[in-house]
Design a protein around this motif. Structure first.
Motif, PDB file in Angstrom:
ATOM      1  N   PHE A 167      36.397  45.892  47.846  1.00  9.73           N
ATOM      2  CA  PHE A 167      36.746  44.534  48.261  1.00  9.73           C
ATOM      3  C   PHE A 167      35.462  43.749  48.533  1.00  9.73           C
ATOM      4  CE2 PHE A 167      40.030  47.449  49.750  1.00  9.73           C
ATOM      5  CZ  PHE A 167      41.174  46.892  49.201  1.00  9.73           C
ATOM      6  N   GLN A 168      35.435  42.525  48.063  1.00 13.57           N
ATOM      7  CA  GLN A 168      34.293  41.650  48.311  1.00 13.57           C
ATOM      8  C   GLN A 168      34.798  40.257  48.652  1.00 13.57           C
ATOM      9  OE1 GLN A 168      30.727  41.829  45.713  1.00 13.57           O
ATOM     10  NE2 GLN A 168      31.029  39.619  45.410  1.00 13.57           N
ATOM     11  N   SER A 169      34.198  39.641  49.671  1.00 17.27           N
ATOM     12  CA  SER A 169      34.601  38.292  50.045  1.00 17.27           C
ATOM     13  C   SER A 169      33.400  37.495  50.520  1.00 17.27           C
ATOM     14  CB  SER A 169      35.675  38.326  51.140  1.00 17.27           C
ATOM     15  OG  SER A 169      35.172  38.929  52.318  1.00 17.27           O
ATOM     16  N   GLY A 170      33.469  36.191  50.339  1.00 18.79           N
ATOM     17  CA  GLY A 170      32.392  35.318  50.789  1.00 18.79           C
ATOM     18  C   GLY A 170      32.855  33.876  50.830  1.00 18.79           C
ATOM     19  N   TRP A 171      32.222  33.079  51.699  1.00 23.82           N
ATOM     20  CA  TRP A 171      32.553  31.664  51.827  1.00 23.82           C
ATOM     21  C   TRP A 171      31.820  30.844  50.765  1.00 23.82           C
ATOM     22  CZ3 TRP A 171      36.438  30.518  54.895  1.00 23.82           C
ATOM     23  CH2 TRP A 171      36.704  31.301  56.015  1.00 23.82           C
ATOM     24  N   PHE A 172      32.466  29.748  50.357  1.00 20.51           N
ATOM     25  CA  PHE A 172      31.798  28.792  49.473  1.00 20.51           C
ATOM     26  C   PHE A 172      32.116  27.388  49.938  1.00 20.51           C
ATOM     27  CE2 PHE A 172      31.613  25.817  45.964  1.00 20.51           C
ATOM     28  CZ  PHE A 172      30.362  26.079  45.433  1.00 20.51           C
ATOM     29  N   TYR A 173      31.070  26.575  50.126  1.00 24.81           N
ATOM     30  CA  TYR A 173      31.248  25.163  50.486  1.00 24.81           C
ATOM     31  C   TYR A 173      30.371  24.321  49.580  1.00 24.81           C
ATOM     32  CZ  TYR A 173      31.367  20.831  53.177  1.00 24.81           C
ATOM     33  OH  TYR A 173      31.514  19.523  53.562  1.00 24.81           O
ATOM     34  N   SER A 174      30.960  23.292  48.990  1.00 24.89           N
ATOM     35  CA  SER A 174      30.256  22.465  48.012  1.00 24.89           C
ATOM     36  C   SER A 174      29.187  21.588  48.650  1.00 24.89           C
ATOM     37  CB  SER A 174      31.250  21.573  47.270  1.00 24.89           C
ATOM     38  OG  SER A 174      31.826  20.615  48.162  1.00 24.89           O
ATOM     39  N   GLY A 175      29.273  21.399  49.966  1.00 19.71           N
ATOM     40  CA  GLY A 175      28.330  20.535  50.652  1.00 19.71           C
ATOM     41  C   GLY A 175      28.888  19.169  50.977  1.00 19.71           C
ATOM     42  N   ASP A 176      30.151  18.927  50.581  1.00 16.04           N
ATOM     43  CA  ASP A 176      30.747  17.618  50.832  1.00 16.04           C
ATOM     44  C   ASP A 176      32.251  17.759  51.043  1.00 16.04           C
ATOM     45  OD1 ASP A 176      30.640  14.682  50.910  1.00 16.04           O
ATOM     46  OD2 ASP A 176      31.769  14.782  49.037  1.00 16.04           O
ATOM     47  N   GLY A 177      32.793  16.980  51.977  1.00 16.77           N
ATOM     48  CA  GLY A 177      34.238  16.938  52.166  1.00 16.77           C
ATOM     49  C   GLY A 177      34.770  17.977  53.133  1.00 16.77           C
ATOM     50  N   ASP A 178      36.118  18.081  53.181  1.00 20.09           N
ATOM     51  CA  ASP A 178      36.776  18.963  54.153  1.00 20.09           C
ATOM     52  C   ASP A 178      37.471  20.139  53.480  1.00 20.09           C
ATOM     53  OD1 ASP A 178      38.931  17.731  52.959  1.00 20.09           O
ATOM     54  OD2 ASP A 178      39.894  17.113  54.824  1.00 20.09           O
ATOM     55  N   LYS A 179      36.947  20.573  52.331  1.00 19.45           N
ATOM     56  CA  LYS A 179      37.499  21.738  51.641  1.00 19.45           C
ATOM     57  C   LYS A 179      36.415  22.790  51.450  1.00 19.45           C
ATOM     58  CE  LYS A 179      41.568  19.813  50.814  1.00 19.45           C
ATOM     59  NZ  LYS A 179      42.811  20.292  51.448  1.00 19.45           N
ATOM     60  N   GLN A 180      36.765  24.032  51.731  1.00 15.23           N
ATOM     61  CA  GLN A 180      35.905  25.157  51.423  1.00 15.23           C
ATOM     62  C   GLN A 180      36.780  26.256  50.835  1.00 15.23           C
ATOM     63  OE1 GLN A 180      34.454  25.709  55.446  1.00 15.23           O
ATOM     64  NE2 GLN A 180      35.587  27.624  55.680  1.00 15.23           N
ATOM     65  N   ALA A 181      36.167  27.311  50.356  1.00 19.25           N
ATOM     66  CA  ALA A 181      36.930  28.386  49.729  1.00 19.25           C
ATOM     67  C   ALA A 181      36.469  29.731  50.257  1.00 19.25           C
ATOM     68  CB  ALA A 181      36.783  28.343  48.211  1.00 19.25           C
ATOM     69  N   LEU A 182      37.418  30.652  50.365  1.00 18.74           N
ATOM     70  CA  LEU A 182      37.097  32.048  50.599  1.00 18.74           C
ATOM     71  C   LEU A 182      37.276  32.753  49.260  1.00 18.74           C
ATOM     72  CD1 LEU A 182      36.435  34.417  52.494  1.00 18.74           C
ATOM     73  CD2 LEU A 182      38.899  34.687  52.867  1.00 18.74           C
ATOM     74  N   LYS A 183      36.177  33.192  48.679  1.00 13.38           N
ATOM     75  CA  LYS A 183      36.227  33.874  47.380  1.00 13.38           C
ATOM     76  C   LYS A 183      36.456  35.360  47.617  1.00 13.38           C
ATOM     77  CE  LYS A 183      33.511  30.626  44.659  1.00 13.38           C
ATOM     78  NZ  LYS A 183      32.443  30.486  43.634  1.00 13.38           N
ATOM     79  N   LEU A 184      37.437  35.894  46.914  1.00 15.17           N
ATOM     80  CA  LEU A 184      37.843  37.278  47.108  1.00 15.17           C
ATOM     81  C   LEU A 184      37.931  37.993  45.769  1.00 15.17           C
ATOM     82  CD1 LEU A 184      39.083  39.516  49.000  1.00 15.17           C
ATOM     83  CD2 LEU A 184      41.306  38.514  48.440  1.00 15.17           C
ATOM     84  N   SER A 185      37.398  39.203  45.728  1.00 14.81           N
ATOM     85  CA  SER A 185      37.573  40.044  44.538  1.00 14.81           C
ATOM     86  C   SER A 185      38.006  41.438  44.980  1.00 14.81           C
ATOM     87  CB  SER A 185      36.288  40.131  43.717  1.00 14.81           C
ATOM     88  OG  SER A 185      35.286  40.833  44.399  1.00 14.81           O
ATOM     89  N   ILE A 186      38.900  42.012  44.206  1.00 13.19           N
ATOM     90  CA  ILE A 186      39.411  43.353  44.480  1.00 13.19           C
ATOM     91  C   ILE A 186      39.353  44.162  43.181  1.00 13.19           C
ATOM     92  CG2 ILE A 186      41.376  44.732  45.260  1.00 13.19           C
ATOM     93  CD1 ILE A 186      42.404  42.259  46.724  1.00 13.19           C
ATOM     94  N   GLU A 187      38.807  45.348  43.272  1.00 13.76           N
ATOM     95  CA  GLU A 187      38.802  46.279  42.147  1.00 13.76           C
ATOM     96  C   GLU A 187      39.528  47.552  42.549  1.00 13.76           C
ATOM     97  OE1 GLU A 187      34.912  47.133  40.744  1.00 13.76           O
ATOM     98  OE2 GLU A 187      34.462  45.058  40.192  1.00 13.76           O
ATOM     99  N   LYS A 188      40.406  48.021  41.690  1.00 17.29           N
ATOM    100  CA  LYS A 188      41.119  49.275  41.910  1.00 17.29           C
ATOM    101  C   LYS A 188      40.795  50.203  40.737  1.00 17.29           C
ATOM    102  CE  LYS A 188      45.774  51.284  42.176  1.00 17.29           C
ATOM    103  NZ  LYS A 188      47.233  51.010  42.041  1.00 17.29           N
ATOM    104  N   SER A 189      40.120  51.309  41.038  1.00 15.09           N
ATOM    105  CA  SER A 189      39.701  52.248  39.998  1.00 15.09           C
ATOM    106  C   SER A 189      40.451  53.561  40.149  1.00 15.09           C
ATOM    107  CB  SER A 189      38.192  52.502  40.087  1.00 15.09           C
ATOM    108  OG  SER A 189      37.478  51.307  39.864  1.00 15.09           O
ATOM    109  N   THR A 190      41.120  53.969  39.079  1.00 13.81           N
ATOM    110  CA  THR A 190      41.851  55.237  39.029  1.00 13.81           C
ATOM    111  C   THR A 190      41.446  55.963  37.763  1.00 13.81           C
ATOM    112  OG1 THR A 190      43.710  54.198  40.164  1.00 13.81           O
ATOM    113  CG2 THR A 190      44.111  56.336  39.126  1.00 13.81           C
ATOM    114  N   GLN A 191      40.682  57.041  37.921  1.00 14.81           N
ATOM    115  CA  GLN A 191      40.142  57.781  36.778  1.00 14.81           C
ATOM    116  C   GLN A 191      39.382  56.816  35.866  1.00 14.81           C
ATOM    117  OE1 GLN A 191      43.514  59.943  35.152  1.00 14.81           O
ATOM    118  NE2 GLN A 191      43.460  61.441  36.823  1.00 14.81           N
ATOM    119  N   GLU A 192      39.858  56.593  34.639  1.00 15.30           N
ATOM    120  CA  GLU A 192      39.123  55.744  33.697  1.00 15.30           C
ATOM    121  C   GLU A 192      39.593  54.302  33.695  1.00 15.30           C
ATOM    122  OE1 GLU A 192      36.519  56.934  32.128  1.00 15.30           O
ATOM    123  OE2 GLU A 192      36.905  58.883  33.062  1.00 15.30           O
ATOM    124  N   GLN A 193      40.608  53.982  34.481  1.00 14.89           N
ATOM    125  CA  GLN A 193      41.183  52.639  34.452  1.00 14.89           C
ATOM    126  C   GLN A 193      40.756  51.847  35.685  1.00 14.89           C
ATOM    127  OE1 GLN A 193      45.446  52.517  34.561  1.00 14.89           O
ATOM    128  NE2 GLN A 193      45.562  50.378  33.900  1.00 14.89           N
TER     129      GLN A 193
END
Length: 248
Positions: A167-193
């Motif tokens: 699991f990986q997460s991090g904040w992103f803000y463009s530098g302007d306005g009242d919107k930001q994002a939480l960027k999230l990535s998930i990897e699930k590894s089972t044997q070769e998949q």
């Protein structure tokens, strides 16, 4: 890419794995200490955006009459299994009401930012104010948009049912306005998949001066360092902080 709702619905059973590095007990005990210092000594508690209920579990163990509210039903189903003695409600934290007044309302894991915009954030604050008894407190953590490092992220891995999850997460803000994002990535590894999910959670962006101004008509506002081992005033340099807000 899945939508935020689809991602959390489809992977709700993995939510606790995603948060496996979080010390829920330490967080709950720290807010309990703040409640002892600033609160009205009452024991009626509501956790907003409660997820699968780990904080609710600890507050019950600390002697509170604890309940939870979340917008995701699969999360609440898991929470009820974890805390069968608690009451859980499906709802939006920006538009909620309670049957009887509360003494402590919490919102952990930066979930206060799930308000869509500043107007919705203020609606959340107003709803909390109405729901609290006099002298009750509202505790949450927040991030200051002006101090976000877009290149910073947290990452951890764990194993579950013969699969490895990263699991990986991090904040992103463009530098302007009242919107930001939480960027999230998930990897699930089972044997070769390997399966991958990428998502961005749209969140409201504020600085602490703005947030304090929104809270001040309703609460006496105290800011502390984002430290669950010691209670220290916010140093005015950290990008995140704990807010303890006493109902006026």
């Amino acid at each position: 890419m899945l939508s935020t709702t689809a991602l959390y619905t489809d992977l709700s059973c993995y939510y606790d794995l995603m948060c496996a590095d979080i010390n829920y007990e330490a967080q709950s005990r720290q807010i309990h200490r703040l409640h002892q210092l600033f609160g009205n000594s009452g024991k009626k508690h509501l956790d907003l955006a409660c997820g699968t209920g780990p904080h609710v579990r600890h507050f019950i163990d600390l002697g509170y009459q604890s309940s939870g509210l979340d917008i995701n039903q699969p999360m609440l189903d898991i929470a009820l299994t974890r805390c069968p003695e608690a009451h859980f409600s499906l709802g939006n934290m920006c538009q909620f009401s309670v049957d009887s007044k509360l003494d402590l309302i919490t919102c952990f894991l930066y979930s206060i930012h799930y308000s869509n915009d500043l107007a919705e954030l203020e609606n959340c604050i107003k709803s909390v104010h109405v729901a609290l008894n006099k002298g009750g407190i509202f505790c949450f953590n927040a991030v200051d948009k002006t101090l976000i490092n877009n290149n910073s992220f947290v990452r951890h891995s764990t194993e579950y049912e013969n699969s490895e999850f990263t699991f990986q997460s991090g904040w992103f803000y463009s530098g302007d306005g009242d919107k930001q994002a939480l960027k999230l990535s998930i990897e699930k590894s089972t044997q070769e998949q390997t399966q991958c999910w990428q998502d961005e959670h749209a969140m409201v962006a504020v600085n602490f001066k703005q947030l304090t101004a929104l809270l001040s008509p309703y609460f006496e506002v105290h800011l502390f360092e984002h430290d669950y081992d010691a209670i220290m005033p916010w140093n005015r340099r950290s990008g995140n902080a704990l807010f303890a807000c006493v109902k006026i």
